[in-house]
Design a protein around this motif. Structure first.
Motif, short mmCIF file in Angstrom:
data_model
loop_
_atom_site.label_atom_id
_atom_site.label_comp_id
_atom_site.label_asym_id
_atom_site.label_seq_id
_atom_site.Cartn_x
_atom_site.Cartn_y
_atom_site.Cartn_z
N SER A 1 61.74 82.93 73.40
CA SER A 1 61.78 84.23 72.75
C SER A 1 61.53 85.28 73.81
O SER A 1 61.08 84.99 74.91
N ASP A 2 61.83 86.52 73.51
CA ASP A 2 61.59 87.58 74.46
C ASP A 2 60.09 87.79 74.62
O ASP A 2 59.33 87.58 73.67
N TYR A 3 59.68 88.18 75.81
CA TYR A 3 58.26 88.39 76.04
C TYR A 3 58.03 89.42 77.13
O TYR A 3 58.89 89.66 77.98
N THR A 4 56.88 90.03 77.07
CA THR A 4 56.40 90.92 78.13
C THR A 4 54.96 90.52 78.43
O THR A 4 54.32 89.80 77.64
N ASP A 5 54.44 91.00 79.55
CA ASP A 5 53.06 90.70 79.92
C ASP A 5 52.27 92.00 80.06
O ASP A 5 52.58 92.84 80.91
N ILE B 1 48.22 84.78 80.81
CA ILE B 1 48.96 84.29 81.97
C ILE B 1 48.12 84.54 83.22
O ILE B 1 47.64 85.67 83.45
N ALA B 2 47.92 83.50 84.00
CA ALA B 2 47.12 83.60 85.22
C ALA B 2 47.84 82.87 86.35
O ALA B 2 48.66 81.98 86.10
N LYS B 3 47.52 83.23 87.57
CA LYS B 3 48.13 82.57 88.72
C LYS B 3 47.18 81.54 89.29
O LYS B 3 46.00 81.81 89.53
N PHE C 1 45.61 74.63 77.87
CA PHE C 1 46.07 75.02 79.20
C PHE C 1 47.43 74.39 79.46
O PHE C 1 47.65 73.23 79.12
N GLY C 2 48.32 75.12 80.10
CA GLY C 2 49.61 74.55 80.45
C GLY C 2 50.40 75.46 81.37
O GLY C 2 50.07 76.64 81.53
N PRO C 3 51.45 74.93 82.00
CA PRO C 3 52.32 75.77 82.83
C PRO C 3 52.95 76.88 81.99
O PRO C 3 53.15 76.71 80.78
N ALA C 4 53.27 77.98 82.62
CA ALA C 4 53.86 79.11 81.92
C ALA C 4 55.12 79.59 82.63
O ALA C 4 55.29 79.38 83.84
N ARG C 5 56.01 80.22 81.88
CA ARG C 5 57.17 80.84 82.50
C ARG C 5 56.72 82.02 83.35
O ARG C 5 55.75 82.71 83.02
N PRO C 6 57.41 82.29 84.45
CA PRO C 6 57.00 83.38 85.34
C PRO C 6 57.04 84.73 84.63
O PRO C 6 57.91 84.97 83.78
N PRO C 7 56.13 85.61 84.96
CA PRO C 7 56.20 86.97 84.42
C PRO C 7 57.50 87.65 84.84
O PRO C 7 58.01 87.43 85.94
#
Length: 506
Positions: A36-40, A122-124, A151-157
């Motif tokens: 889905s569309d997302y922003t951070d 979202i964290a690095k 906790f899990g991997p996330a799509r890049p911002p």
């Protein structure tokens, strides 16, 4: 991505019953659905929610068991707080061990919005440079205590510039440097492979296969697959369908009725329910398993005492619930149809046909060359230590998981599936297609399915104490990702990096 982890939390069946609340998610091998569309949003939520999120980030970054204990007492609520402290510490400190700390980037806002009680941060990851998602569930009271944490991997911002393209040689150098960094931090031990159209573009082994004797990991080391064996069970069922010996719609009672498997009415359960985790059956990692001598579990029938009391938790086909028992029964169906031992059938029909000489459900109390032992990192008053999973695992894997393989063998399996060497194309597609009509939108028959930046994918992962594995078969673009790790949580950052680098190769 599914939040149901196909593994068992060790040592306590009570913990296993509520483990979904705290399980440190990596990937289940089920690719992310179309995003889905997302922003951070670069700001933490106002008020107590923001404070709670900061408490968790600070506890992760501290690496301090006492800080985690204080976090649990002050910030966690409901049944989530009742999980034993060691399990909370294992999850939070495990993220620290795999990251050496995370840096807040933003709060992910989705369109359409997600549940009001849920916040995705979202964290690095400081160690890997990858993007980490922390999913919080809040109770909604003025105190906003945390009732779930994943906790899990996330799509890049989207506001981060894309990484530059790579040649194959540059990709290999970047991946080798990445694995060196993780291995030095003891955050990864195992094997990794990136293939394209059957060609190995990158493969590597890092870490220790046997810590008692300092045996290094090899490219041909045999690592435990966890739940990945479910793919093999499903493919054999598909072969029997191709041969006209059974149907996915057959009631399981046709094959197992009257054989004392469960208390469940198996006339309601179809073969397709077993293969899609929609049967209503549960898991044999229960109290009986905890008390049973592992050496008694070597044949499919040996598991009967573990599941004899099971009933259906819901009407088959109306809900998705990860079920090891379902795949155990699928193995029993294979034996009933073929009149042969399940392990002989898989050895002949899968490993033999696909060219997988380093794969089998080995009896691990026998000598097996190059067999890797699984390890979990534990925190003690005297510092961290490693614990082998030898006495927690089954002596021999089975239809639901626990076998062994190599990275090259899994590439061979992926290519055999792509080329129709194991199944007809129509039946393979049925295994690789989600089953929303059965309430299984991200799982087909024995394969997690989805789509990410590299395209449509099918595959599976496995998790257990000392096991973290995944196979991603990209159905339209030819990529194959394999990661086999013999340490907790070792797979996800490596799989994430392989996918990222594959998308940059030009």
């Amino acid at each position: 991505m599914r939040t149901d982890m196909p593994c068992r939390v060790r040592r306590s069946s009570r913990v296993a019953a509520v483990a979904g609340l705290i399980m440190t998610l990596a990937t289940t091998g089920f690719a992310q659905p179309a995003p889905s569309d997302y922003t951070d949003d670069p700001s933490l939520p106002a008020g107590r929610r923001g404070e709670r999120i900061r408490q968790v980030l600070d506890a992760v970054n501290s690496g301090d068991p006492a800080r985690v204990e204080a976090l649990v007492k002050d910030a966690f609520g409901g049944s989530f707080r009742d999980i034993p402290l060691e399990q909370h510490q294992g999850a939070v400190l495990g993220l620290h061990d795999r990251s050496r700390g995370v840096d807040f980037h933003g709060v992910r806002r989705y369109m359409p919005p997600g549940p009001a009680d849920r916040v995705v941060v979202i964290a690095k990851n400081r160690l890997t440079g990858g993007w980490q998602g922390l999913t919080f569930t809040f109770e909604g009271s003025p105190e906003e205590r945390i009732t779930g944490l994943q906790f899990g991997p996330a799509r890049p911002p989207k506001d981060v510039p894309p990484l530059p393209p790579l040649t194959v040689e540059e990709a290999r150098a970047e991946l080798n440097a990445f694995l060196d960094r993780l291995a030095e931090a003891e955050a990864f031990s195992g094997t990794a492979l990136l293939g394209w159209n059957g060609e190995v573009l990158f493969e590597a082994a890092r870490g220790i296969a046997d810590r008692n004797h300092g045996v290094p990991m090899r490219l041909d080391s045999k690592l435990n697959l966890g739940s990945m064996n479910k793919m093999f069970t499903a493919v054999v069922i598909g072969q029997l369908v191709d041969e006209g010996k059974l149907s996915f719609q057959d009631p399981v009672s046709r094959f197992l009725g009257g054989k004392g498997w469960t208390k469940a009415d198996l006339s309601k359960v179809r073969v397709e329910h077993l293969l899609s985790h929609t049967s209503g059956l549960g898991s044999y990692f229960n109290d009986t398993y905890e008390r049973m001598a592992r050496q008694l579990l070597r044949k499919v029938d040996d598991y009967k005492p573990l599941v004899a009391g099971e009933t259906l938790a819901f009407e088959p086909g109306t809900k998705w619930q990860y079920s090891n028992t379902g795949f155990l029964l699928a193995g029993a169906v294979i034996e009933a149809v073929t009149g042969r031992d399940y392990f002989e059938v898989v050895r002949e029909r899968i490993y033999g046909k696909a060219g997988m000489p380093g794969s089998d459900a080995y009896d691990i109390d026998l000598v097996v060359p190059h067999l890797a032992i699984g390890y979990s990192r534990e925190r003690t008053a005297n510092g961290p230590r490693w614990r082998a999973n030898t006495f927690e695992h089954v002596i021999r894997g089975g239809p639901a998981g626990g076998g062994y393989s190599t990275a090259r063998d899994l590439l061979a399996f992926a290519e055999a599936m792509r080329k129709g060497a194991l199944l007809s194309p129509a039946t393979a597609e049925r295994l690789w297609t989600a089953k929303p009509e059965l309430q299984s939108p991200e799982y087909g028959f024995g394969f997690g399915v989805g789509r990410d930046a590299l395209g449509r994918t099918a595959g599976h992962s496995g998790g257990f104490s000392g096991i973290a594995s995944v196979l991603d078969i990209y159905l339209d673009t030819g990529w194959t990702v394999v990661v086999l790790s013999n340490v907790d949580g070792g797979m996800p950052p490596v799989a994430q990096k392989l996918r990222e680098v594959a998308g940059r190769i030009r």
